[in-house]
Motif scaffolding. Structure first.
Motif, PDB file in Angstrom:
ATOM      1  N   LEU A  84       0.831  -1.208   0.000  1.00 32.51           N
ATOM      2  CA  LEU A  84       0.000   0.000   0.000  1.00 32.51           C
ATOM      3  C   LEU A  84       0.864   1.256   0.000  1.00 32.51           C
ATOM      4  O   LEU A  84       0.605   2.210  -0.741  1.00 32.51           O
ATOM      5  CB  LEU A  84      -0.924   0.016   1.218  1.00 32.51           C
ATOM      6  CG  LEU A  84      -2.093  -0.952   1.177  1.00 32.51           C
ATOM      7  CD1 LEU A  84      -2.777  -1.008   2.536  1.00 32.51           C
ATOM      8  CD2 LEU A  84      -3.086  -0.540   0.106  1.00 32.51           C
ATOM      9  N   LEU A  85       1.887   1.248   0.828  1.00 34.33           N
ATOM     10  CA  LEU A  85       2.775   2.415   0.890  1.00 34.33           C
ATOM     11  C   LEU A  85       3.534   2.609  -0.408  1.00 34.33           C
ATOM     12  O   LEU A  85       3.756   3.749  -0.843  1.00 34.33           O
ATOM     13  CB  LEU A  85       3.735   2.286   2.077  1.00 34.33           C
ATOM     14  CG  LEU A  85       3.064   2.356   3.452  1.00 34.33           C
ATOM     15  CD1 LEU A  85       4.079   2.075   4.554  1.00 34.33           C
ATOM     16  CD2 LEU A  85       2.370   3.682   3.668  1.00 34.33           C
ATOM     17  N   ASP A  86       3.919   1.510  -1.059  1.00 34.80           N
ATOM     18  CA  ASP A  86       4.575   1.609  -2.370  1.00 34.80           C
ATOM     19  C   ASP A  86       3.659   2.321  -3.363  1.00 34.80           C
ATOM     20  O   ASP A  86       4.092   3.191  -4.125  1.00 34.80           O
ATOM     21  CB  ASP A  86       4.924   0.222  -2.919  1.00 34.80           C
ATOM     22  CG  ASP A  86       6.063  -0.446  -2.173  1.00 34.80           C
ATOM     23  OD1 ASP A  86       6.784   0.238  -1.422  1.00 34.80           O
ATOM     24  OD2 ASP A  86       6.224  -1.675  -2.350  1.00 34.80           O
ATOM     25  N   GLY A  87       2.388   1.948  -3.352  1.00 33.82           N
ATOM     26  CA  GLY A  87       1.419   2.575  -4.251  1.00 33.82           C
ATOM     27  C   GLY A  87       1.224   4.049  -3.950  1.00 33.82           C
ATOM     28  O   GLY A  87       1.129   4.877  -4.866  1.00 33.82           O
ATOM     29  N   LEU A  88       1.172   4.389  -2.679  1.00 34.42           N
ATOM     30  CA  LEU A  88       1.033   5.805  -2.301  1.00 34.42           C
ATOM     31  C   LEU A  88       2.257   6.607  -2.711  1.00 34.42           C
ATOM     32  O   LEU A  88       2.142   7.760  -3.138  1.00 34.42           O
ATOM     33  CB  LEU A  88       0.791   5.930  -0.799  1.00 34.42           C
ATOM     34  CG  LEU A  88      -0.578   5.476  -0.321  1.00 34.42           C
ATOM     35  CD1 LEU A  88      -0.636   5.474   1.196  1.00 34.42           C
ATOM     36  CD2 LEU A  88      -1.675   6.350  -0.901  1.00 34.42           C
ATOM     37  N   LEU A 119       1.885   7.485  -6.306  1.00 31.51           N
ATOM     38  CA  LEU A 119       0.881   8.522  -6.459  1.00 31.51           C
ATOM     39  C   LEU A 119       1.425   9.898  -6.076  1.00 31.51           C
ATOM     40  O   LEU A 119       1.253  10.873  -6.825  1.00 31.51           O
ATOM     41  CB  LEU A 119      -0.349   8.205  -5.609  1.00 31.51           C
ATOM     42  CG  LEU A 119      -1.448   9.237  -5.604  1.00 31.51           C
ATOM     43  CD1 LEU A 119      -2.079   9.365  -6.995  1.00 31.51           C
ATOM     44  CD2 LEU A 119      -2.516   8.885  -4.571  1.00 31.51           C
ATOM     45  N   VAL A 120       2.111   9.982  -4.968  1.00 34.39           N
ATOM     46  CA  VAL A 120       2.677  11.254  -4.519  1.00 34.39           C
ATOM     47  C   VAL A 120       3.726  11.744  -5.510  1.00 34.39           C
ATOM     48  O   VAL A 120       3.767  12.947  -5.844  1.00 34.39           O
ATOM     49  CB  VAL A 120       3.271  11.122  -3.091  1.00 34.39           C
ATOM     50  CG1 VAL A 120       4.104  12.332  -2.707  1.00 34.39           C
ATOM     51  CG2 VAL A 120       2.150  10.885  -2.070  1.00 34.39           C
ATOM     52  N   ALA A 121       4.569  10.843  -6.001  1.00 35.89           N
ATOM     53  CA  ALA A 121       5.600  11.232  -6.979  1.00 35.89           C
ATOM     54  C   ALA A 121       4.977  11.755  -8.254  1.00 35.89           C
ATOM     55  O   ALA A 121       5.441  12.768  -8.819  1.00 35.89           O
ATOM     56  CB  ALA A 121       6.507  10.039  -7.269  1.00 35.89           C
TER      57      ALA A 121
END
Length: 73
Positions: free
Chosen positions: A59-63, A66-68
């Motif tokens: 999940l954190l990898d996906g976020l 998204l932020v990048a």
């Protein structure tokens, strides 16, 4: 730990439970219906594998992606 909880509820050790489930898991993996799951290593089904931590990291990898992406615009 979920393995401890399962042992408490079923009266089976993790190893006993896995041995009982192995034929069904192998049949599912060989069916071709679950190609992503079939590619997982044996470690993913081990007693010491932390499924919560693994899921949280994904999940954190996906976020992070998204932020990048949003930072680029």
């Amino acid at each position: 730990m979920e393995a401890d909880e399962a042992a408490k509820e079923t009266g089976l050790s993790h190893a006993e439970f896995c041995n009982q489930q192995r034929p069904y898991l192998e049949q599912a993996m060989e069916s071709g219906q679950f190609p992503t799951m079939a590619q997982l290593s044996e470690e993913a089904f081990g007693e010491d594998f932390d499924h919560f931590e693994f899921g949280l990291e994904r999940l954190l990898d996906g976020l992070e992606v998204l932020v990048a992406r949003r930072a680029e615009t």
